[in-house]
Write an enzyme that holds these catalytic residues in place. Structure first.
Site, PDB file in Angstrom:
ATOM      1  CB  THR A 175      -9.807   5.141  -0.699  1.00 37.74           C
ATOM      2  OG1 THR A 175      -9.227   5.502   0.550  1.00 37.74           O
ATOM      3  CG2 THR A 175      -9.196   3.864  -1.204  1.00 37.74           C
ATOM      4  CE  LYS A 187     -13.500   6.104   1.291  1.00 36.47           C
ATOM      5  NZ  LYS A 187     -12.535   6.099   2.418  1.00 36.47           N
ATOM      6  CE  LYS A 222      -5.964  14.055   0.469  1.00 38.78           C
ATOM      7  NZ  LYS A 222      -5.803  13.077  -0.626  1.00 38.78           N
ATOM      8  NE  ARG A 223      -2.758   9.969  10.113  1.00 39.42           N
ATOM      9  CZ  ARG A 223      -2.431   9.102  11.093  1.00 39.42           C
ATOM     10  NH1 ARG A 223      -3.278   8.150  11.460  1.00 39.42           N
ATOM     11  NH2 ARG A 223      -1.272   9.170  11.708  1.00 39.42           N
ATOM     12  CG  HIS A 259      -1.926  -1.042   1.266  1.00 40.55           C
ATOM     13  ND1 HIS A 259      -3.214  -0.887   0.780  1.00 40.55           N
ATOM     14  CD2 HIS A 259      -1.861  -2.309   1.721  1.00 40.55           C
ATOM     15  CE1 HIS A 259      -3.892  -2.011   0.952  1.00 40.55           C
ATOM     16  NE2 HIS A 259      -3.090  -2.879   1.524  1.00 40.55           N
ATOM     17  CE  LYS A 319      -1.630  10.701   3.110  1.00 43.68           C
ATOM     18  NZ  LYS A 319      -2.448   9.880   2.183  1.00 43.68           N
TER      19      LYS A 319
HETATM   20  C1  26W Z   1       4.870   0.995   9.641  1.00 40.36           C
HETATM   21  C2  26W Z   1       3.916   2.081   9.737  1.00 40.36           C
HETATM   22  C3  26W Z   1       2.900   2.063   8.627  1.00 40.36           C
HETATM   23  C4  26W Z   1       1.546   1.948   8.938  1.00 40.36           C
HETATM   24  C5  26W Z   1       0.605   1.972   7.911  1.00 40.36           C
HETATM   25  C6  26W Z   1       1.030   2.078   6.617  1.00 40.36           C
HETATM   26  C7  26W Z   1      -0.030   2.068   5.551  1.00 40.36           C
HETATM   27  C8  26W Z   1       0.369   1.219   4.417  1.00 40.36           C
HETATM   28  C9  26W Z   1      -0.270   3.423   5.073  1.00 40.36           C
HETATM   29  C10 26W Z   1      -1.550   3.532   4.288  1.00 40.36           C
HETATM   30  O1  26W Z   1      -2.597   3.628   4.845  1.00 40.36           O
HETATM   31  N1  26W Z   1      -1.384   3.562   2.955  1.00 40.36           N
HETATM   32  C11 26W Z   1      -2.503   3.981   2.149  1.00 40.36           C
HETATM   33  O2  26W Z   1      -3.224   2.831   1.733  1.00 40.36           O
HETATM   34  C12 26W Z   1      -4.384   3.193   0.984  1.00 40.36           C
HETATM   35  C13 26W Z   1      -5.175   1.924   0.696  1.00 40.36           C
HETATM   36  O3  26W Z   1      -4.542   1.160  -0.254  1.00 40.36           O
HETATM   37  C14 26W Z   1      -4.013   3.939  -0.297  1.00 40.36           C
HETATM   38  O4  26W Z   1      -5.173   4.337  -0.958  1.00 40.36           O
HETATM   39  C15 26W Z   1      -3.153   5.157   0.040  1.00 40.36           C
HETATM   40  O5  26W Z   1      -2.676   5.751  -1.140  1.00 40.36           O
HETATM   41  C16 26W Z   1      -1.982   4.747   0.913  1.00 40.36           C
HETATM   42  O6  26W Z   1      -1.257   5.888   1.376  1.00 40.36           O
HETATM   43  C17 26W Z   1       2.368   2.179   6.279  1.00 40.36           C
HETATM   44  C18 26W Z   1       3.323   2.173   7.315  1.00 40.36           C
END
Ligand code: 26W
Length: 806
Positions: A651, A655, A543-544, A360, A549
């Site tokens: 995503t 929406k 978004k975060r 992701h 971003k």
């Molecule tokens: C290790 C810490 C950590 C925690 C969560 C993450 C996630 C992968 C971050 C995340 O939420 N990524 C998002 O995933 C969405 C669903 O696929 C995508 O639409 C977003 O672009 C992506 O940033 C990475 C690293």
């Protein structure tokens, strides 16, 4: 009597009222007269839940009979959203429940207001998991989601003097009527200790710590079908003997509970980081806890109907939601080799066939690697297994690319320099039958850059499955007025489960009355949100917070607009409300500086009578699924302005487009596919594309200061920050942009500003804007999570639906 020998639950308001009363008396132990609102809420929840539980029983029976191939979704995060409204819709009780409530003199809105949102996730990844579970159930696919039941979810965000402050989210403080605890299915999890070889060479893991995993599940109903799947969440408990009575009776009260507290800490709190791995040991413990409990439960379920291990991958596909549950690969090897006595080769063949991995992210700092010393201490047996997997894998690489030592070093699951670390993404690719990105550009970049070596070795292993969203959650529930207008326009509500039918709206763009109604719905949603002038252009960025971003780019536009309005007060400006919402990871200071500056700019503009009639910045705190469902229907403009090549998919972009917002965005993630489908005329494109950004970034030629010097408006915007014009805050933001500017914010500034002028012009042509808005909705069918799940089912899972009979 229905199939379960029970009187079926009534479908009339009177029967629902009866059930409410009996639940109030018998399960809540109170009466209508003395019932609190919490009593009423719990009773309503249980009465709705019963109707889904009835379907759940029939689903379980159908699945048992079919002995199908199961999808198990392993995710460290789930952002499920509030359950009551969803479950009332899916059980078809939304109308009768409200009638019955009123009948009993209860205020449905007040009672529904007590519904809690399980915030068991950070952002995109966690919400995607929830949307996919919803679609799997709606498509009658036998599936179970596995996760962690954190006591404390994502922190609650508040602002103090414009700065983010975090508060713990004790989401089950009042209890949770939507979960079914199942302590009888508890599992035992080992940590630490060492390994020994027994007389016949089998390895024994002698643990240093033993923890219990207690599951509770929540129902995952399908929409418009009888399937009800489950999501099973694990909670850590100390073993029965963990309470030390002798210490207690010696008055050492804290020590007496020490072991139990230590154990329970494992599922205490969600890690609030969504892009930078912090490498905390407790996080690694959480990940192993999740996979050990889930794999044992999956094997328990497999054994209910199967005996031959060779059948395991035929009956089981396990999807790894990013690298967080990757330990499942060595854990399955340990269970098959050490506990079941299978040979390595057979175990490895079964393991590889069973798992699939979704990546992701593209951010190198988000790819998890764990120090070998920590891995060795916490999971000694798994390190041995990882070494064995790696050895055999590198032998295969040597065969294919003889003498290519660099490639060996890059592909090794073990990083040697500067510190020995376990590369979880490499392990995930080596131990799975399929790897996918979450948007076409993302999957392409994964195969061309981040995972290029693996794509060279196993090209057919790499897939793309573009993300999707639940139309039930993000238009039917979030935007009921638009949903009724669409159903009116299309003549049926079948579109909710078949989103491609929305194309039928295209022919209504020519209907002025329909366009009028479309605008009225949007305006009413803005009034409902109540955060700005409902006739202003509502410009939304939700978004975060992360520098890639580029909320900072949006802010530079606001400051430029502010200075333009100040500079030429006479000019007519279309009123604009710019809305930000989102959390920053608590330790991510650069993102927190941006939040603080946004709130400062908002305050200054608000206090300036020369500007505030034309421009307003709002930042509601504590962004989550519930707040998102209020903001998205009210949006005119969707900000998707990340640096090209950085946002895996997004995503929120889907929406907002589905709810009729027009996108201003870069050629990044799923923005590209949105633009391709809604049409370039209905999308405001700006900025560098991925190759140009890579070139500028890595060509070493990028001088942010040059853009500052050559662009007067950019310079005056940054100078205003540096001169403390916004309550004296934001210096860190301006300096980092004039320094490294990692995400080329200044390079894309002019293109963005010019694009925002196009937005201004387009907004002035109300009828054309409305037409584009309708076309965005009409052409968003592809972004249904149902299509996403159908893609996974056809390309990776190879599963088929099981009908649940009445
Ligand atoms: C290790 C810490 C950590 C925690 C969560 C993450 C996630 C992968 C971050 C995340 O939420 N990524 C998002 O995933 C969405 C669903 O696929 C995508 O639409 C977003 O672009 C992506 O940033 C990475 C690293």
């Amino acid at each position: 009597r229905n199939g379960m020998g029970l009187r079926p639950l009534g479908t009339s308001a009177a029967e629902f009222e009866q059930d409410l009363l009996s639940n109030l008396y018998y399960r809540r132990g109170t009466t209508v007269e003395s019932a609190s609102t919490q009593d009423a809420y719990e009773t309503l929840a249980l009465t709705v839940r019963d109707r889904l539980a009835e379907r759940r029983v029939r689903t379980a029976a159908a699945h048992y009979a079919a002995n199908p191939r199961w999808v198990y979704y392993l995710s460290a995060e789930y952002l499920l959203g509030k359950q009551l409204e969803q479950n009332m819709l899916y059980s078809g009780t939304d109308r009768i429940a409200r009638v019955a409530m009123k009948q009993l003199g209860l205020d449905p809105d007040e009672v529904e207001g007590l519904d809690i949102e399980p915030g068991l996730g950070n952002g995109g990844l966690g919400r995607l998991a929830a949307c996919l579970l919803d679609a799997m159930a709606t498509l009658d696919i036998p599936a179970v989601g596995y996760g962690i039941r954190y006591d404390l979810g994502i922190f609650k965000q508040a602002f103090k003097d414009g700065a983010q402050v975090e508060k713990p989210d004790d989401w089950t403080y009042q209890g949770n009527p939507w979960e079914f605890p199942a302590p009888d299915d508890q599992q035992t999890v080992f940590f630490y200790g060492h390994t020994e070889r027994d007389e016949n060479g089998r390895t024994q893991w002698i643990p240093g710590e033993i923890v219990l995993g207690e599951p509770s599940h929540m129902l995952v109903p399908g929409h418009g079908t009888d399937t009800v799947n489950i999501v099973r969440l694990w909670r850590a408990r100390g073993s029965e003997s963990s309470f030390d009575l002798s210490r207690f009776s010696a008055g050492q009260y804290a020590e007496a509970v020490d072991e139990a507290v230590h154990a329970e800490n494992i599922s205490k709190v969600l890690y609030p980081d969504d892009s930078t791995e912090l490498g905390r040991e407790l996080r690694l413990k959480q990940q192993y806890f999740l996979v050990s409990c889930s794999l044992r439960d999956i094997i328990r379920r497999f054994r209910l109907r199967n005996t031959d291990w060779a059948e395991f991958p035929k009956k089981t596909v396990i999807q790894l939601n990013d690298t967080h549950p990757t330990l499942a690969i060595p854990e399955l090897m340990r269970l098959l080799v050490d506990e079941e006595g299978l040979g390595w080769d057979l175990a490895w063949a079964l393991t590889k066939q069973t798992f699939a991995y979704t990546c992701h992210t593209l951010l190198p700092e988000a790819l998890e690697t764990w120090p070998v010393h920590m891995f060795e201490r916490l999971l000694p047996r798994h390190l041995e297994i990882v070494y064995e997997i790696n050895e055999r894998f590198l032998a295969e690489v040597r065969d294919r690319f003889p003498g290519d030592v660099d490639r060996l070093r890059r592909m090794s699951i073990i990083q040697e320099e500067p510190e020995r670390r376990v590369r979880m993404a490499n392990l995930a690719v080596v131990g799975t039958q399929a790897v996918n990105g979450v948007a076409e550009l993302h999957s392409q970049l994964l195969a061309e850059t981040t995972l290029r070596d693996f794509a060279d070795l196993w090209p057919t292993k790499f897939h793309n499955v573009t993300n999707g969203i639940s139309p039930r959650r993000f238009i039917k529930l979030a935007n009921p007025t638009l949903s009724s207008l669409i159903t009116e326009g299309l003549g049926s509500d079948a579109w909710i489960n078949d989103l491609d039918q929305l194309t039928g709206l295209e022919r209504l763009t020519g209907d002025a009355a329909f366009r009028e109604k479309w605008r009225a719905v949007k305006r009413a949603n803005k009034v409902r949100l109540g955060l700005g002038d409902p006739d202003s252009l509502t410009d939304v960025m939700i978004k975060r917070f992360h520098e890639y971003k580029r909320q900072q780019l949006n802010l530079l536009h606001i400051i430029t607009l502010y200075q333009r309005i100040k500079a030429s007060p006479g000019r007519a400006y279309a009123p604009r409300t710019v809305l930000f919402a989102g959390k920053a990871a608590p330790a991510y200071h650069a993102a927190k500086h941006i939040i603080r500056l946004i709130n400062a700019v908002a305050a200054v503009i608000d206090a300036d009578p020369a500007v505030s009639p034309y421009l307003k910045v709002v930042f509601p705190p504590n962004y989550n699924v519930t707040l998102g469902s209020l903001i998205i229907p009210a949006a005119d403009l969707s900000e998707q302005i990340s640096l090209a090549g950085k946002e895996a998919s997004g995503t929120g972009n889907m929406k907002l487009a589905l709810n009729g917002a027009l996108t201003i965005g870069t050629l990044d993630g799923a923005n590209i596919e949105i633009r391709d489908r809604v049409g370039a005329d209905n999308f405001f494109l700006f900025g560098l594309d991925t190759p140009a950004a890579l070139e500028l970034r890595h060509g070493g030629a990028y001088q942010p200061r040059a853009f500052y010097e050559q662009d007067e408006e950019l310079r005056s915007a940054l100078d205003a920050i540096l001169d403390g014009k916004f309550l004296g805050v934001g210096r860190e933001v301006a300096e980092s942009l004039l320094g490294r500017d990692e995400y080329l914010t200044l390079a894309d500034y002019r293109s963005y500003i010019d694009c925002q002028e196009q937005v201004e012009k387009a907004w002035a042509d109300t009828e054309q804007w409305t037409t584009s808005s309708i076309l965005n909705t009409a052409r968003s069918g592809f972004f249904s999570a149902d299509r996403t799940v159908r893609d996974y089912a056809a390309g990776i899972w190879h599963v088929s639906p099981v009908q649940v009979t009445r």
